[in-house]
Design a protein around this motif. Structure first.
Motif, PDB file in Angstrom:
ATOM      1  N   PHE A 223      -4.320  32.386  95.960  1.00  0.00           N
ATOM      2  CA  PHE A 223      -3.041  32.565  96.663  1.00  0.00           C
ATOM      3  C   PHE A 223      -2.555  33.989  96.474  1.00  0.00           C
ATOM      4  O   PHE A 223      -2.706  34.572  95.397  1.00  0.00           O
ATOM      5  N   THR A 224      -1.978  34.546  97.518  1.00  0.00           N
ATOM      6  CA  THR A 224      -1.241  35.798  97.380  1.00  0.00           C
ATOM      7  C   THR A 224       0.000  35.726  98.258  1.00  0.00           C
ATOM      8  O   THR A 224      -0.076  35.369  99.433  1.00  0.00           O
ATOM      9  N   GLY A 225       1.142  36.023  97.655  1.00  0.00           N
ATOM     10  CA  GLY A 225       2.424  35.850  98.331  1.00  0.00           C
ATOM     11  C   GLY A 225       3.150  37.157  98.571  1.00  0.00           C
ATOM     12  O   GLY A 225       3.601  37.814  97.628  1.00  0.00           O
ATOM     13  N   GLU A 226       3.214  37.566  99.847  1.00  0.00           N
ATOM     14  CA  GLU A 226       3.940  38.770 100.263  1.00  0.00           C
ATOM     15  C   GLU A 226       3.390  40.026  99.599  1.00  0.00           C
ATOM     16  O   GLU A 226       4.120  40.966  99.288  1.00  0.00           O
ATOM     17  N   GLU A 227       2.070  40.050  99.381  1.00  0.00           N
ATOM     18  CA  GLU A 227       1.422  41.180  98.730  1.00  0.00           C
ATOM     19  C   GLU A 227       0.285  41.771  99.569  1.00  0.00           C
ATOM     20  O   GLU A 227      -0.023  42.960  99.427  1.00  0.00           O
ATOM     21  N   TYR A 228      -0.328  40.992 100.419  1.00  0.00           N
ATOM     22  CA  TYR A 228      -1.507  41.459 101.152  1.00  0.00           C
ATOM     23  C   TYR A 228      -1.207  42.743 101.913  1.00  0.00           C
ATOM     24  O   TYR A 228      -2.049  43.653 101.972  1.00  0.00           O
ATOM     25  N   HIS A 229      -0.010  42.845 102.487  1.00  0.00           N
ATOM     26  CA  HIS A 229       0.321  44.042 103.265  1.00  0.00           C
ATOM     27  C   HIS A 229       0.248  45.310 102.414  1.00  0.00           C
ATOM     28  O   HIS A 229      -0.089  46.383 102.915  1.00  0.00           O
ATOM     29  N   ASP A 230       0.570  45.202 101.121  1.00  0.00           N
ATOM     30  CA  ASP A 230       0.457  46.366 100.236  1.00  0.00           C
ATOM     31  C   ASP A 230      -0.989  46.798 100.071  1.00  0.00           C
ATOM     32  O   ASP A 230      -1.291  47.996  99.944  1.00  0.00           O
ATOM     33  N   PHE A 231      -1.891  45.830 100.046  1.00  0.00           N
ATOM     34  CA  PHE A 231      -3.287  46.147  99.787  1.00  0.00           C
ATOM     35  C   PHE A 231      -3.923  46.951 100.912  1.00  0.00           C
ATOM     36  O   PHE A 231      -4.945  47.616 100.697  1.00  0.00           O
ATOM     37  N   VAL A 232      -3.352  46.896 102.121  1.00  0.00           N
ATOM     38  CA  VAL A 232      -3.917  47.656 103.243  1.00  0.00           C
ATOM     39  C   VAL A 232      -3.294  49.039 103.379  1.00  0.00           C
ATOM     40  O   VAL A 232      -3.731  49.839 104.216  1.00  0.00           O
ATOM     41  N   ILE A 233      -2.271  49.356 102.571  1.00  0.00           N
ATOM     42  CA  ILE A 233      -1.666  50.687 102.611  1.00  0.00           C
ATOM     43  C   ILE A 233      -2.648  51.677 101.986  1.00  0.00           C
ATOM     44  O   ILE A 233      -3.116  51.466 100.866  1.00  0.00           O
TER      45      ILE A 233
END
Length: 261
Positions: A151-161
């Motif tokens: 699970f990842t919650g509201e974090e995936y978007h950071d990983f693509v920065i």
């Protein structure tokens, strides 16, 4: 007379043996079955009402639709789950109770945020005996047992920065390798406008759901459904998730992917 009686007994015995030879033995002892798992609703109640949960977490349950989220993860007692970048541990605490003492909840802290967030993971491990804090590269995640859920919650978007420096394809491949066949990858994040892709991840902290799905399916996962529990139709996707006018009330999507097998 005695010989007649003995002959009768012999005949009856022969008939009985013949009947047994033509039939199959049936064990009529009651079968001992393992107790059924608790109903999902009772697991969720136990997790949400656990005395160790901070009041600040409880106050966020309505906005986060905690009950629906826990049901969507598919977690059950005895499972192993990894919470990727758990920060303060809102979901890790809940997952720990859901999987129980025979299960395991891993709080995986990326190297990029370890200086601040390792302390959170250590505090979780101190409060919950089945929580293990791990720190490492997202692209090289390893666990000491196969996982049922990641699970990842509201974090995936950071990983693509770009400044975060993550090879997202390698990260998703690591998740795929860590899961059991049939295991689930559950991702919660803030919705960006249609067509935005990852272009606003570093500014608005949002990601387009369709682009996230494309990336995850490229790793071999099968889309397994979504929940609309935290959808907010009034959000036009133009504001940063930290903007005071919308913070905590953004339009979010929750996708579930399954490893084949």
């Amino acid at each position: 007379m005695r010989s007649v009686l003995m002959a009768s007994v012999a005949a009856l015995l022969a008939m009985s043996l013949g009947a047994c030879a033509g039939s199959q033995y049936v064990d009529i002892r009651p079968e001992v079955l393992a107790p059924p798992p608790p109903p999902v609703a009772s697991l969720v109640e136990a997790a949400m009402n656990d005395a160790r949960r901070p009041e600040a977490d409880r106050a966020r349950d309505d906005l986060r639709q905690t009950r629906a989220m826990l049901e969507f993860t598919g977690l059950r007692p005895g499972m192993a789950v990894a919470d990727i970048r758990p920060e303060e541990g809102f979901f890790t605490r809940l997952f720990s109770v859901m999987v129980g003492e025979q299960g395991r909840a891993y709080a995986f802290v990326p190297n990029q945020t370890a200086a601040r967030e390792n302390a959170f993971g250590d505090a979780l491990a101190a409060d919950y005996t089945n929580v293990v804090r791990l720190t490492g590269k997202l692209e090289e995640m390893r666990f000491d047992r196969p996982l049922d859920v990641v699970f990842t919650g509201e974090e995936y978007h950071d990983f693509v920065i770009p400044r975060f420096g993550v090879d997202v394809a390698a990260m998703n491949a690591a998740v795929f390798a860590a899961l059991k066949p049939g295991g689930l990858y559950v991702i919660l994040d803030h919705q960006a406008a249609d067509g935005a892709g990852i272009s606003v991840a570093g500014t608005l902290h949002r990601i387009e759901a369709a682009e996230l799905r494309r990336q995850v399916e490229a790793a071999g996962f099968i889309y397994d459904g979504e929940t609309s529990a935290v959808r907010v139709p009034t959000d036009d996707h133009s504001l940063s998730v930290f903007d005071a006018g919308i913070r905590g009330r953004t339009d979010r999507f929750v996708y579930r992917f399954r490893k084949p097998g």
